[in-house]
Scaffold this motif. Sequence first.
Motif, short mmCIF file in Angstrom:
data_model
loop_
_atom_site.label_atom_id
_atom_site.label_comp_id
_atom_site.label_asym_id
_atom_site.label_seq_id
_atom_site.Cartn_x
_atom_site.Cartn_y
_atom_site.Cartn_z
N THR A 239 -23.98 77.06 65.83
CA THR A 239 -22.56 77.08 65.45
C THR A 239 -22.35 76.12 64.29
N LEU A 240 -21.23 76.30 63.64
CA LEU A 240 -20.97 75.52 62.43
C LEU A 240 -20.83 74.02 62.74
N TYR A 241 -20.17 73.69 63.86
CA TYR A 241 -20.00 72.26 64.16
C TYR A 241 -21.29 71.64 64.71
N THR A 242 -22.16 72.47 65.25
CA THR A 242 -23.49 71.96 65.63
C THR A 242 -24.24 71.56 64.37
N ALA B 290 -17.35 84.34 61.63
CA ALA B 290 -18.78 84.19 61.94
C ALA B 290 -19.57 84.29 60.64
N VAL B 291 -20.78 83.73 60.68
CA VAL B 291 -21.62 83.66 59.47
C VAL B 291 -23.04 84.09 59.83
N ALA B 292 -23.66 84.88 58.97
CA ALA B 292 -25.09 85.17 59.10
C ALA B 292 -25.77 84.79 57.80
N ILE C 256 -25.62 90.40 60.70
CA ILE C 256 -27.03 90.08 60.39
C ILE C 256 -27.62 91.13 59.45
N GLU C 257 -27.32 92.39 59.74
CA GLU C 257 -27.82 93.47 58.88
C GLU C 257 -27.30 93.32 57.45
N ALA C 258 -26.03 92.94 57.32
CA ALA C 258 -25.43 92.78 55.99
C ALA C 258 -26.08 91.62 55.23
N LEU D 60 -20.29 86.97 55.76
CA LEU D 60 -19.15 86.35 56.47
C LEU D 60 -18.34 87.44 57.14
N LEU D 61 -17.99 87.23 58.39
CA LEU D 61 -17.10 88.16 59.10
C LEU D 61 -15.67 87.65 58.97
#
Length: 132
Positions: free
Chosen positions: A117-120, A76-78, A11-13, A34-35
């Motif tokens: 989430t991405l699929y949500t 994961a994605v922020a 999130i910080e990034a 992106l992680l």
Amino acid sequence: MISSEQRAALIEAAIAGRKQAYAPYSNYPVGAALLMEDGRIITGVNVENASYGLTICAERTAVGKAIAEGYRKILAVAIATDNAGSPCGACRQVLTEFAGDVPVYLVDGAGNGRDTTLYTLLPDHFGPDHLT
Ligand code: THU
């Protein structure tokens, strides 16, 4: 499983990276982070153009950077915007090429927002299975 430290760093990034957005037309800067599997975080920003339709979203900029560096899997994605906005449909689809039902953290400039989430965000997406 994403740790709370990884979530906070991602999130910080996204918030910090958003400062590099090039969004003089919409004035809606977006930062994506992106992680990756090795723990590295890859950022992206929206890159607008005087020919408006050529604009590239932050998420797709980040995906392009990650793939160009040899990565193939997003954990994961922020996404940081002024109002913790949702990613557009095109970006959801592009993210699914390299991510499963991963966490997506939508935040504003102060880090407030919501986790999804991405699929949500993109149920029943088109994927490689449809091509066989
Ligand atoms: N934008 C993104 O970067 N990501 C999205 O998922 C939605 C929209 C950008 C494109 C444009 O530069 C600005 O936000 C307003 O649409």
